[in-house]
Design an enzyme around this catalytic site. Structure first.
Site, PDB file in Angstrom:
ATOM      1  N   GLY A   1       0.814  -1.223   0.000  1.00 14.85           N
ATOM      2  CA  GLY A   1       0.000   0.000   0.000  1.00 14.85           C
ATOM      3  C   GLY A   1       0.838   1.259   0.000  1.00 14.85           C
ATOM      4  O   GLY A   1       0.720   2.104   0.881  1.00 14.85           O
ATOM      5  N   ALA A   2       1.686   1.405  -1.034  1.00 12.40           N
ATOM      6  CA  ALA A   2       2.638   2.521  -1.030  1.00 12.40           C
ATOM      7  C   ALA A   2       2.312   3.599  -2.059  1.00 12.40           C
ATOM      8  O   ALA A   2       3.121   4.500  -2.283  1.00 12.40           O
ATOM      9  CB  ALA A   2       4.053   1.988  -1.249  1.00 12.40           C
ATOM     10  N   SER A   3       1.127   3.548  -2.658  1.00 11.22           N
ATOM     11  CA  SER A   3       0.831   4.548  -3.694  1.00 11.22           C
ATOM     12  C   SER A   3       0.619   5.937  -3.125  1.00 11.22           C
ATOM     13  O   SER A   3       0.706   6.930  -3.844  1.00 11.22           O
ATOM     14  CB  SER A   3      -0.402   4.112  -4.491  1.00 11.22           C
ATOM     15  OG  SER A   3      -1.481   3.851  -3.622  1.00 11.22           O
TER      16      SER A   3
ATOM     17  N   ASN B   1       1.595  -2.282   5.471  1.00 10.04           N
ATOM     18  CA  ASN B   1       1.008  -0.951   5.665  1.00 10.04           C
ATOM     19  C   ASN B   1      -0.374  -0.823   5.036  1.00 10.04           C
ATOM     20  O   ASN B   1      -1.171   0.009   5.480  1.00 10.04           O
ATOM     21  CB  ASN B   1       1.966   0.096   5.071  1.00 10.04           C
ATOM     22  CG  ASN B   1       1.294   1.444   4.899  1.00 10.04           C
ATOM     23  OD1 ASN B   1       1.183   2.219   5.850  1.00 10.04           O
ATOM     24  ND2 ASN B   1       0.817   1.736   3.685  1.00 10.04           N
TER      25      ASN B   1
ATOM     26  N   SER C   1      -2.507   0.794  14.861  1.00  2.61           N
ATOM     27  CA  SER C   1      -3.031   2.142  15.102  1.00  2.61           C
ATOM     28  C   SER C   1      -3.292   2.304  16.588  1.00  2.61           C
ATOM     29  O   SER C   1      -3.530   1.320  17.297  1.00  2.61           O
ATOM     30  CB  SER C   1      -4.333   2.339  14.336  1.00  2.61           C
ATOM     31  OG  SER C   1      -5.015   3.474  14.804  1.00  2.61           O
TER      32      SER C   1
ATOM     33  N   TYR D   1     -12.385  -1.682  12.220  1.00  5.27           N
ATOM     34  CA  TYR D   1     -11.004  -1.193  12.069  1.00  5.27           C
ATOM     35  C   TYR D   1     -10.200  -1.454  13.357  1.00  5.27           C
ATOM     36  O   TYR D   1      -9.074  -1.951  13.310  1.00  5.27           O
ATOM     37  CB  TYR D   1     -11.055   0.305  11.741  1.00  5.27           C
ATOM     38  CG  TYR D   1      -9.719   0.956  11.515  1.00  5.27           C
ATOM     39  CD1 TYR D   1      -9.039   0.799  10.311  1.00  5.27           C
ATOM     40  CD2 TYR D   1      -9.128   1.744  12.505  1.00  5.27           C
ATOM     41  CE1 TYR D   1      -7.812   1.410  10.103  1.00  5.27           C
ATOM     42  CE2 TYR D   1      -7.902   2.362  12.298  1.00  5.27           C
ATOM     43  CZ  TYR D   1      -7.249   2.197  11.092  1.00  5.27           C
ATOM     44  OH  TYR D   1      -6.035   2.800  10.888  1.00  5.27           O
TER      45      TYR D   1
ATOM     46  N   ALA E   1     -10.760  -3.679  15.641  1.00  3.47           N
ATOM     47  CA  ALA E   1     -10.535  -5.123  15.798  1.00  3.47           C
ATOM     48  C   ALA E   1      -9.401  -5.592  14.890  1.00  3.47           C
ATOM     49  O   ALA E   1      -8.541  -6.378  15.294  1.00  3.47           O
ATOM     50  CB  ALA E   1     -11.815  -5.889  15.490  1.00  3.47           C
TER      51      ALA E   1
ATOM     52  N   LYS F   1      -6.895  -3.812  13.827  1.00  2.75           N
ATOM     53  CA  LYS F   1      -5.616  -3.263  14.303  1.00  2.75           C
ATOM     54  C   LYS F   1      -5.175  -3.918  15.613  1.00  2.75           C
ATOM     55  O   LYS F   1      -3.977  -4.097  15.856  1.00  2.75           O
ATOM     56  CB  LYS F   1      -5.727  -1.740  14.442  1.00  2.75           C
ATOM     57  CG  LYS F   1      -5.923  -1.011  13.109  1.00  2.75           C
ATOM     58  CD  LYS F   1      -4.738  -1.245  12.172  1.00  2.75           C
ATOM     59  CE  LYS F   1      -4.829  -0.484  10.875  1.00  2.75           C
ATOM     60  NZ  LYS F   1      -3.675  -0.715   9.988  1.00  2.75           N
TER      61      LYS F   1
ATOM     62  N   ILE G   1      -2.207  11.023  11.809  1.00  3.98           N
ATOM     63  CA  ILE G   1      -1.186  11.408  10.831  1.00  3.98           C
ATOM     64  C   ILE G   1      -1.868  12.176   9.710  1.00  3.98           C
ATOM     65  O   ILE G   1      -2.859  11.710   9.136  1.00  3.98           O
ATOM     66  CB  ILE G   1      -0.464  10.159  10.260  1.00  3.98           C
ATOM     67  CG1 ILE G   1       0.112   9.296  11.397  1.00  3.98           C
ATOM     68  CG2 ILE G   1       0.637  10.579   9.278  1.00  3.98           C
ATOM     69  CD1 ILE G   1       1.085   9.971  12.344  1.00  3.98           C
TER      70      ILE G   1
HETATM   71  P1  NAP Z   1      -4.084   5.877   2.605  1.00 11.71           P
HETATM   72  O1  NAP Z   1      -3.504   7.218   2.291  1.00 11.71           O
HETATM   73  O2  NAP Z   1      -5.530   5.638   2.376  1.00 11.71           O
HETATM   74  O3  NAP Z   1      -3.236   4.755   1.835  1.00 11.71           O
HETATM   75  C1  NAP Z   1      -3.591   3.411   1.932  1.00 11.71           C
HETATM   76  C2  NAP Z   1      -2.722   2.620   0.996  1.00 11.71           C
HETATM   77  O4  NAP Z   1      -3.128   1.244   1.087  1.00 11.71           O
HETATM   78  C3  NAP Z   1      -2.865   3.027  -0.460  1.00 11.71           C
HETATM   79  O5  NAP Z   1      -1.612   2.995  -1.073  1.00 11.71           O
HETATM   80  C4  NAP Z   1      -3.783   1.952  -1.030  1.00 11.71           C
HETATM   81  O6  NAP Z   1      -3.517   1.692  -2.406  1.00 11.71           O
HETATM   82  C5  NAP Z   1      -3.366   0.746  -0.217  1.00 11.71           C
HETATM   83  N1  NAP Z   1      -4.384  -0.289  -0.205  1.00 11.71           N
HETATM   84  C6  NAP Z   1      -5.650  -0.232   0.243  1.00 11.71           C
HETATM   85  N2  NAP Z   1      -6.260  -1.406   0.089  1.00 11.71           N
HETATM   86  C7  NAP Z   1      -5.352  -2.249  -0.495  1.00 11.71           C
HETATM   87  C8  NAP Z   1      -5.370  -3.605  -0.908  1.00 11.71           C
HETATM   88  N3  NAP Z   1      -6.458  -4.374  -0.753  1.00 11.71           N
HETATM   89  N4  NAP Z   1      -4.249  -4.112  -1.465  1.00 11.71           N
HETATM   90  C9  NAP Z   1      -3.136  -3.375  -1.597  1.00 11.71           C
HETATM   91  N5  NAP Z   1      -3.058  -2.087  -1.239  1.00 11.71           N
HETATM   92  C10 NAP Z   1      -4.161  -1.531  -0.684  1.00 11.71           C
HETATM   93  O7  NAP Z   1      -3.846   5.506   4.158  1.00 11.71           O
HETATM   94  P2  NAP Z   1      -2.736   6.010   5.201  1.00 11.71           P
HETATM   95  O8  NAP Z   1      -3.358   7.056   6.050  1.00 11.71           O
HETATM   96  O9  NAP Z   1      -1.447   6.287   4.542  1.00 11.71           O
HETATM   97  O10 NAP Z   1      -2.612   4.701   6.125  1.00 11.71           O
HETATM   98  C11 NAP Z   1      -1.600   3.716   5.932  1.00 11.71           C
HETATM   99  C12 NAP Z   1      -1.654   2.733   7.102  1.00 11.71           C
HETATM  100  O11 NAP Z   1      -1.492   3.434   8.326  1.00 11.71           O
HETATM  101  C13 NAP Z   1      -2.975   1.974   7.219  1.00 11.71           C
HETATM  102  O12 NAP Z   1      -2.740   0.658   7.648  1.00 11.71           O
HETATM  103  C14 NAP Z   1      -3.716   2.753   8.291  1.00 11.71           C
HETATM  104  O13 NAP Z   1      -4.669   1.961   8.952  1.00 11.71           O
HETATM  105  C15 NAP Z   1      -2.562   3.135   9.214  1.00 11.71           C
HETATM  106  N6  NAP Z   1      -2.832   4.297  10.056  1.00 11.71           N
HETATM  107  C16 NAP Z   1      -3.058   5.541   9.527  1.00 11.71           C
HETATM  108  C17 NAP Z   1      -3.302   6.613  10.382  1.00 11.71           C
HETATM  109  C18 NAP Z   1      -3.532   8.014   9.874  1.00 11.71           C
HETATM  110  O14 NAP Z   1      -3.819   8.911  10.687  1.00 11.71           O
HETATM  111  N7  NAP Z   1      -3.417   8.291   8.587  1.00 11.71           N
HETATM  112  C19 NAP Z   1      -3.318   6.399  11.767  1.00 11.71           C
HETATM  113  C20 NAP Z   1      -3.098   5.132  12.256  1.00 11.71           C
HETATM  114  C21 NAP Z   1      -2.839   4.077  11.406  1.00 11.71           C
HETATM  115  P3  NAP Z   1      -4.544   2.071  -3.592  1.00 11.71           P
HETATM  116  O15 NAP Z   1      -4.915   3.520  -3.396  1.00 11.71           O
HETATM  117  O16 NAP Z   1      -3.759   1.807  -4.813  1.00 11.71           O
HETATM  118  O17 NAP Z   1      -5.709   1.167  -3.422  1.00 11.71           O
END
Ligand code: NAP
Length: 248
Positions: free
Chosen positions: A13-15, A91, A143, A156, A158, A160, A189
């Site tokens: 999930g690095a896009s 991720n 998280s 979510y 559950a 995490k 974040i």
């Molecule tokens: P984001 O901007 O929505 O990015 C999520 C990434 O996951 C995207 O690159 C997406 O790719 C990929 N993804 C989603 N479903 C997928 C699948 N089935 N297979 C492969 N890739 C998939 O989210 P983020 O905020 O950066 O969060 C990243 C991680 O950190 C997550 O696990 C999230 O729960 C955790 N987190 C985030 C926060 C926060 O405040 N942002 C806080 C706590 C934890 P596509 O767009 O190509 O689908």
């Protein structure tokens, strides 16, 4: 710096968001980076070139993290293409929020499969390779919500919390083989996703954090650099918060 020179990492999930920051910091630190995306094809393809500009090998794979067979194929492909797999950062994650009374079975299953099953999928596929290497660092992104729970996010939270149990179990099972397993727990974040939210709501969240601000994807990525590198070789089984004191 080159804390990760010679290592091969998989970041799922690095896009965009945190995953993109991790993949970028990893490349900056000299790691060869394999990464995945699912729907953001253009962004994923663009990242490959951005990472390669650091002079490392970089390859993006369109692969659904929740799909067991696809993850196995992904990991085998990476080992073949890169010659090793030293770091996995699980991720990829999604939310499908609603109060329990309005949460459908589909919302529950999808979030558990993308967030939690995905960790099993990559680790299971890579375990043999890492055991043969007698080294490896597994980093699972959980998280603060997985530790504290959150109204409207039962699925979510559950998923995490499940990641934490999985992370600790892997640390216990594979520690004797030189494989480490840790969880990173970000708080709030600020990413492109949060930019579109109502400023007043976001400010309210910031005010509730001891450090009075949201974190940046790079601040999470820096912890992942540390955990992936050889300056954290005695750290395993931990849940490390990157949350400005939110969970304190
Ligand atoms: P984001 O901007 O929505 O990015 C999520 C990434 O996951 C995207 O690159 C997406 O790719 C990929 N993804 C989603 N479903 C997928 C699948 N089935 N297979 C492969 N890739 C998939 O989210 P983020 O905020 O950066 O969060 C990243 C991680 O950190 C997550 O696990 C999230 O729960 C955790 N987190 C985030 C926060 C926060 O405040 N942002 C806080 C706590 C934890 P596509 O767009 O190509 O689908």
């Amino acid at each position: 710096m080159s804390l990760l020179k010679g290592k091969t990492a998989l970041v799922t999930g690095a896009s965009k968001g945190i995953g993109k920051a991790i993949a970028t910091r990893y490349a900056e630190e000299g790691a060869n980076v394999a990464f995945t995306y699912l729907s953001s094809v253009e962004k994923g393809e663009a990242l490959e070139a951005e990472l390669a500009a650091f002079g490392v090998k970089a390859k993006g794979y369109r692969s659904d993290a929740s799909d067991y067979a696809a993850s196995e194929e992904l990991v085998n492909g990476i080992v073949e293409e890169f010659g090793s797999l030293d770091i996995i950062v699980n991720n990829a994650g999604i939310t499908k929020d609603n109060l329990l009374m309005r949460m459908t079975e589909e919302m529950w299953d999808t979030v558990i499969n993308v967030n939690l099953k995905s960790c099993f999928n990559t680790v299971k596929a890579a375990a043999r390779t890492m055991m043969k290497q007698r080294a490896g660092s597994i980093i699972n992104i959980t998280s603060v919500v997985g530790v504290k729970g959150n109204a409207g996010q039962a699925n979510y939270a559950a998923s995490k919390a499940g990641i934490i149990g999985f992370t600790k179990s892997v640390a216990l099972e594979l520690g004797s083989r030189g494989i480490r397993s840790n969880a990173v727990a970000p708080g709030f974040i600020e990413t492109e996703m949060t930019e579109v939210l109502d400023e007043k709501t976001v400010q309210g969240w910031r005010d509730a954090i001891p450090m009075k601000r949201g974190g940046s994807p790079d601040e999470v990525a820096n912890l992942c650099v540390y955990l992936g590198s050889d300056i954290s070789t005695y750290i395993t089984g931990q849940v490390i918060h990157v949350d400005g004191g939110m969970a304190t």
